[in-house]
Design a protein around this motif. Structure first.
Motif, PDB file in Angstrom:
ATOM      1  N   ARG A  97      39.774  43.538  26.857  1.00 26.57           N
ATOM      2  CA  ARG A  97      39.455  42.109  26.745  1.00 26.57           C
ATOM      3  C   ARG A  97      40.022  41.306  27.915  1.00 26.57           C
ATOM      4  NH1 ARG A  97      40.786  40.871  21.400  1.00 26.57           N
ATOM      5  NH2 ARG A  97      38.659  41.415  20.881  1.00 26.57           N
ATOM      6  N   ASN A  98      41.249  41.586  28.291  1.00 28.49           N
ATOM      7  CA  ASN A  98      41.945  40.677  29.222  1.00 28.49           C
ATOM      8  C   ASN A  98      42.256  41.260  30.594  1.00 28.49           C
ATOM      9  OD1 ASN A  98      42.569  38.404  27.232  1.00 28.49           O
ATOM     10  ND2 ASN A  98      43.402  40.177  26.188  1.00 28.49           N
TER      11      ASN A  98
ATOM     12  N   LEU B 145      40.691  43.495  36.001  1.00 30.17           N
ATOM     13  CA  LEU B 145      40.189  42.479  36.927  1.00 30.17           C
ATOM     14  C   LEU B 145      39.839  43.069  38.288  1.00 30.17           C
ATOM     15  CD1 LEU B 145      42.477  39.420  36.195  1.00 30.17           C
ATOM     16  CD2 LEU B 145      40.343  40.073  35.121  1.00 30.17           C
TER      17      LEU B 145
ATOM     18  N   LEU C  31      32.759  44.901  28.592  1.00 31.81           N
ATOM     19  CA  LEU C  31      31.809  43.772  28.498  1.00 31.81           C
ATOM     20  C   LEU C  31      31.676  43.268  27.071  1.00 31.81           C
ATOM     21  CD1 LEU C  31      28.666  44.551  30.685  1.00 31.81           C
ATOM     22  CD2 LEU C  31      30.191  42.595  30.853  1.00 31.81           C
ATOM     23  N   ARG C  32      31.787  44.176  26.129  1.00 29.48           N
ATOM     24  CA  ARG C  32      31.670  43.782  24.714  1.00 29.48           C
ATOM     25  C   ARG C  32      32.845  42.903  24.287  1.00 29.48           C
ATOM     26  NH1 ARG C  32      27.970  46.289  21.914  1.00 29.48           N
ATOM     27  NH2 ARG C  32      26.838  47.936  22.980  1.00 29.48           N
ATOM     28  N   TYR C  33      33.942  43.012  25.004  1.00 32.02           N
ATOM     29  CA  TYR C  33      35.135  42.228  24.666  1.00 32.02           C
ATOM     30  C   TYR C  33      35.238  40.991  25.550  1.00 32.02           C
ATOM     31  CZ  TYR C  33      36.565  46.388  22.132  1.00 32.02           C
ATOM     32  OH  TYR C  33      36.628  47.433  21.255  1.00 32.02           O
ATOM     33  N   ASN C  34      34.787  41.128  26.765  1.00 35.85           N
ATOM     34  CA  ASN C  34      34.824  39.992  27.682  1.00 35.85           C
ATOM     35  C   ASN C  34      33.601  40.009  28.600  1.00 35.85           C
ATOM     36  OD1 ASN C  34      35.255  37.986  29.491  1.00 35.85           O
ATOM     37  ND2 ASN C  34      37.135  38.821  30.368  1.00 35.85           N
ATOM     38  N   PRO C  35      32.533  39.384  28.169  1.00 38.18           N
ATOM     39  CA  PRO C  35      31.305  39.417  28.977  1.00 38.18           C
ATOM     40  C   PRO C  35      31.384  38.550  30.226  1.00 38.18           C
ATOM     41  CG  PRO C  35      30.954  38.197  26.931  1.00 38.18           C
ATOM     42  CD  PRO C  35      32.342  38.713  26.867  1.00 38.18           C
ATOM     43  N   LEU C  36      32.468  37.778  30.388  1.00 40.51           N
ATOM     44  CA  LEU C  36      32.542  36.869  31.534  1.00 40.51           C
ATOM     45  C   LEU C  36      33.361  37.446  32.692  1.00 40.51           C
ATOM     46  CD1 LEU C  36      33.090  33.466  29.686  1.00 40.51           C
ATOM     47  CD2 LEU C  36      30.963  34.628  30.235  1.00 40.51           C
ATOM     48  N   ARG C  37      33.838  38.646  32.519  1.00 37.44           N
ATOM     49  CA  ARG C  37      34.642  39.248  33.589  1.00 37.44           C
ATOM     50  C   ARG C  37      33.784  39.497  34.835  1.00 37.44           C
ATOM     51  NH1 ARG C  37      36.019  43.596  30.980  1.00 37.44           N
ATOM     52  NH2 ARG C  37      38.102  42.974  30.376  1.00 37.44           N
ATOM     53  N   VAL C  38      34.343  39.187  35.996  1.00 32.98           N
ATOM     54  CA  VAL C  38      33.657  39.493  37.253  1.00 32.98           C
ATOM     55  C   VAL C  38      34.455  40.620  37.920  1.00 32.98           C
ATOM     56  CG1 VAL C  38      32.849  38.606  39.466  1.00 32.98           C
ATOM     57  CG2 VAL C  38      33.017  37.069  37.490  1.00 32.98           C
TER      58      VAL C  38
ATOM     59  N   MET D  21      24.270  45.884  38.897  1.00 34.76           N
ATOM     60  CA  MET D  21      24.165  44.867  37.835  1.00 34.76           C
ATOM     61  C   MET D  21      25.484  44.136  37.559  1.00 34.76           C
ATOM     62  SD  MET D  21      24.652  47.995  36.889  1.00 34.76           S
ATOM     63  CE  MET D  21      23.869  49.220  35.925  1.00 34.76           C
TER      64      MET D  21
ATOM     65  N   HIS E  20      27.430  42.784  39.820  1.00 28.85           N
ATOM     66  CA  HIS E  20      27.681  41.748  40.842  1.00 28.85           C
ATOM     67  C   HIS E  20      29.140  41.788  41.311  1.00 28.85           C
ATOM     68  CE1 HIS E  20      23.763  40.263  39.790  1.00 28.85           C
ATOM     69  NE2 HIS E  20      24.127  40.210  38.532  1.00 28.85           N
TER      70      HIS E  20
ATOM     71  N   GLY F  62      52.487  26.465  34.698  1.00 27.61           N
ATOM     72  CA  GLY F  62      52.328  27.904  34.483  1.00 27.61           C
ATOM     73  C   GLY F  62      52.731  28.346  33.081  1.00 27.61           C
TER      74      GLY F  62
ATOM     75  N   TYR G   9      45.797  22.132  41.417  1.00 27.03           N
ATOM     76  CA  TYR G   9      46.043  23.552  41.606  1.00 27.03           C
ATOM     77  C   TYR G   9      45.078  24.017  42.658  1.00 27.03           C
ATOM     78  CZ  TYR G   9      46.751  28.440  40.633  1.00 27.03           C
ATOM     79  OH  TYR G   9      47.059  29.769  40.740  1.00 27.03           O
TER      80      TYR G   9
END
Lengths: 378, 501
Positions: free
Chosen positions: B97-98, B101, B155-162, B192, B194, B357, B483
């Motif tokens: 999920r987190n 990166l 992706l199933r846990y975090n579809p917004l990860r790049v 796919m 990116h 922070g 920031y």
């Protein structure tokens, strides 16, 4: 001398007046124009002369005097820097699963007749819409996917769930293994005692009703239908487990007692207030999945569709349609006409589905009796 | 609470339970002490009676009421259960999920430079030394396949990860053919996603052909530049000992001329650096925007600072103080400057980090309760032989998997448990939520070691940082409330609406 509000107190300016929100004690101090200007000077860290307003605010424990320029960090939840990191997972808090669209009752307030209600999302409704309902296995798959997305709560709704009782409890039992926070919506007339006892401990039961019993049962949430003509008469209902579901037939029927009135301005909690600075108070962190699998911003906004879970999984919809989803989630009241001028915008409720229906605009506003430009309630 | 004074003479205190610094006073401290004194009765009237000889009655009353109100939002202090254990399934879910990166491929350990402070020089006890080993495509390919397999699952846990893939060294451009092969493979097989590409280079081999290819694939190019020629060449030299500045500047010229946005500088300085000259240099339009500035790392086992005297340190601290004052006195100039400056990164960003922070009110993830450390798996750093590591900075004796085993969640659980079991003082630390230390800070060849000295130093530097952050914020909140997003000094961190205070 300087006067600064305490960390827990936010000062919000409208176009004329401002207000101070105490996020710990939940107090709101509405300021007139002159006081708003004075408060603006203070919070801009400009020196002030001692005055009645500041002494009063100190008495209320909302701020204090300082000899020097001072920086007061505002109370917040989490880390703003952390939140700005690119690629954080979406924060999905609430999903409506409309697992059914059939109902044999013929309620006059039903969405089927195009009637709009303030809590039509939560209450029972069927829609004048055709389409193949999603099979149970798809709903279970969706529940798994929502769990993986860390969704916090689900609402099981749609038509009369007792007509598909076996399917409903199959889905509910499955959801129970994955979610702690489950709501299920049923009409009072459909509910039997057996059903109620079966559902207790499995879900929080929301009972749609047109009339309140003299003795309401504890442990249930009652959603009371309120006709336009009865709006004022139900103001006295203060039962803690009753929520009023106002019927909006047409804009002309709106009287002075619109949905948002002075009485309803209240600061319920700091989480909501801080959330509303960035997100829409209702659409933020929410999705609805219609009985055919359409993914919608809310159950009532059927004209907006992000995709369909029968052809694409929900995570893939997030991945591809995030920009569109965020347009609704991030529609905070700064972006809504009239609300943008209002000092109460982060503590207010707003039903975009109704407003869009009444004004024809996604950012229109009709259901409010406050004129922020004049600072007057009417 | 950690008490400190700003430049204006205001008193503040860091409240670790809430994760925020609050205006403070001697009266506030006295009332708090009375309230926390278990033996005495903490009735308002009694406290006023007790304290009124030293403080104004109205102020005691105010402090009493406010502290009582403030306490309503405090949770019970977080206590870590020692021995600390965390389930492998929780770690797996957290990573999916987190984390994930960036995959960083150490395409070669070879380098044509011999920078004085290099982390791979003999100055550091717990990191590898210079070598001439290169990564083969077979290792890179397996790493890429494993990373994208996890990314797909994630992706199933975090579809917004790049997802990002980085190339690191040594000097990675010494193995440019492998970089090309990797990117072509990713673009062919994983288009796919990116993918965002990142290159950290010394810039000496960045000829026009390579530069054009990197720009074609939209690389973020991070150039190590330590300031103007004399400053840079003092620290960053070829194996021969010759300076490298001229070659780098000539190589980056076509990229700068092409107005390519995704090139930026990272700078390192030491006690002999002329901070003002560095600041001036990075304000030049022919120099890539600076996005990172750090002093030579003084982690356990570092010998780099042995070459300096006490006087060097004193002189540096004096210059640093002068630079701070200069930055504050000229804050209008720095605010109006397009892109962050060296001083912005050194002072403004540092202050913003201290203020915004720490996570306020929220409990930290139970999986990573203390220090500013990440959960291993946030990045995957692959060495030339295919071992996975926490990141490029953490010593290589703590691997977290390999190309053959994949990311080893059991090993991650073991590292976390080992790490937190050695941090037994953290649960009582007053600066718990401010701590930015991580594995690198405590790593030794025999595991993790947390010394009281390190914590004392940390507390001391945190108080200094808080003092500076509040002094800056009192002068102009705008400096700390922004920031720096690379290349643009844009959004404010906390409020986008000027009508919210």
């Amino acid at each position: 001398m300087y006067f600064r509000l305490n960390p827990e107190c936010y000062f919000v300016r409208g176009s004329k007046n401002g207000a101070i929100f105490d996020l710990i004690d939940g107090k709101i101090v509405a300021l007139d124009h002159q006081e708003t200007e004075l408060m603006t000077i203070c919070e801009n860290n400009e020196p002030i002369y001692d005055g009645r307003l500041f002494r009063e605010l100190k008495k209320l424990r909302l701020g204090n005097f300082y000899l020097n320029k001072i920086y007061v960090q505002k109370l917040r939840i989490g880390s703003p820097i952390e939140e700005q990191q690119i690629g954080n997972p979406p924060k999905l808090y609430r999903a409506f699963l409309e697992i059914n669209n059939s109902c044999k009752r013929d309620c006059w307030f039903c969405g089927y007749y195009g009637i709009r209600r303030s809590l039509g999302c939560m209450g029972c409704n069927k829609w004048n819409q055709n389409g193949e309902p999603l099979p149970t296995e798809k709903w279970k798959k969706l529940i798994d996917d929502l769990r993986n997305l860390d969704c916090k709560s689900i609402f099981i709704t749609g038509g009369d769930l007792t007509l598909i009782w076996d399917k409903a409890i199959d889905i509910l039992d499955y959801a129970n293994k994955k979610f702690d926070n489950i709501y299920i919506v049923l009409h009072k007339r459909s509910l039997s005692e057996n059903m109620m006892s079966y559902l207790t401990d499995k879900a929080k039961i929301i009972i749609q009703t047109e009339n309140l019993d003299k003795q309401q049962l504890d442990g249930y949430i009652y959603l009371l239908i309120v006709k336009p003509e009865d709006r004022n008469s139900v103001d006295g209902i203060t039962s803690k487990n009753t929520i009023r579901d106002f019927v909006i037939r047409k804009p002309e029927s709106l009287t002075n007692s619109s949905l948002m009135t002075k009485k309803k301005i209240q600061l319920s909690n700091m989480h909501l207030f801080l959330n509303n600075i960035k997100y829409h108070p209702c659409l933020g962190h929410t999705l609805a999945i219609s009985y055919t699998g359409d993914v919608l911003p809310c159950p009532m906004m059927r004209g907006h569709k992000f995709g369909n879970v029968s052809t694409r999984e929900i995570y893939a919809i997030f991945e591809k349609e995030w920009e569109d989803i965020y347009k609704f989630w991030g529609l905070n009241l700064d972006k809504i006409e009239r609300c943008a001028d209002c000092e109460f915008r982060y503590t207010c409720i707003d039903c975009r589905a109704l407003e869009e229906c009444l004004t024809g605009k996604i950012d229109g506003k009709r259901l409010c009796s406050y004129d922020p430009k004049e600072g007057e309630w009417y | 609470m950690l008490e400190f004074y700003s430049g204006n003479g205001n008193m503040y205190a860091w409240d670790n339970e809430v994760g925020l610094s609050i205006p403070f006073s001697h009266t506030m401290r006295a009332v708090m002490n009375e309230l926390s004194d278990q033996k005495s009765i903490s009735n308002k009237g009694i406290i006023i009676k007790k304290l009124k000889k030293d403080f104004e009655e109205e102020e005691i009353s105010y402090c009493y009421d406010w502290i009582k109100k403030w306490e309503k939002i405090k949770f019970q202090n977080y206590r870590l259960q020692i021995p600390y254990t965390v389930s492998i399934s929780d770690i797996r879910q957290f990573v999916l999920r987190n984390c994930l990166l960036q995959l960083t491929l150490n395409v070669t350990e070879d380098c044509n430079f011999r920078c004085k402070y290099c982390v791979y020089s003999n100055n550091y006890k717990y990191t590898r030394h210079h070598s001439d080993r290169y990564m083969y495509f077979s290792i890179a390919k397996k790493s890429i396949d494993h990373f994208f397999s996890l990314t797909k699952e994630g992706l199933r846990y975090n579809p917004l990860r790049v997802p990002a893939v980085g190339f690191y060294g040594g000097e990675p451009l010494l193995n440019f053919d492998l970089i090309k092969e990797c990117v072509e493979y990713i673009e062919d097989k994983y288009k796919m996603y990116h993918t965002h590409y990142v290159l950290t280079t010394n810039g000496s081999l960045l000829d026009e052909e390579k530069a054009n290819w990197l720009m074609q694939y939209d690389f973020s190019i991070s150039i190590s530049l330590d300031g103007p020629e004399d400053e840079h060449d003092r620290l960053r030299v070829y194996r021969s000992g010759h300076g490298t500045f001229q070659d780098i500047m000539s190589n980056i010229k076509p990229i700068m001329d092409a107005k390519y946005k995704k090139i930026h500088s990272q700078t390192v300085f030491d006690w002999k650096s002329d901070l003002f000259k560095i600041d001036e240099f990075f304000n030049r339009s022919d120099v890539p925007h600076i996005t990172g500035a750090s002093i030579v790392n003084n982690v356990g086992g570092c010998k780099y600072y042995n070459r300096f005297s006490e006087e060097d340190n004193t002189a540096f601290m004096k210059r640093l103080e002068e630079a701070k004052i200069f930055y504050l006195e000229n804050h209008d100039y720095y605010k109006s400057h397009a892109g962050a400056s060296f001083f912005d990164l050194l002072f403004g960003k540092g202050a913003a980090q201290v203020l915004f922070g720490p996570g306020s009110l929220l409990h930290p993830f139970s999986i990573m309760p203390f220090t500013g450390t990440c959960v291993p798996g946030r990045k995957i750093f692959v060495d030339v032989e295919g071992s996975f590591h926490i990141c490029e900075r953490v010593p290589s004796n703590i691997p977290i998997g390999s190309v053959d085993r994949g990311l080893d969640f059991e090993k991650i659980a073991e590292i976390l448990s080992n790490y937190f079991n050695h941090l037994d003082k953290c649960s009582l630390c007053k600066a718990q939520k401010l701590c930015q230390k991580c594995y690198q800070s405590f790593a030794t060849d025999k595991g993790f070691l947390c010394s009281s000295k390190l914590c004392e130093e940390l507390n001391h530097s945190l108080i200094e940082s808080l003092t500076f952050a509040f002094t800056t914020a009192e002068l102009d909140p705008d400096i700390v409330e922004r920031y720096d997003i690379p290349h643009e000094k844009s959004e404010k961190i906390i409020m986008v609406n000027k009508n919210v205070f």
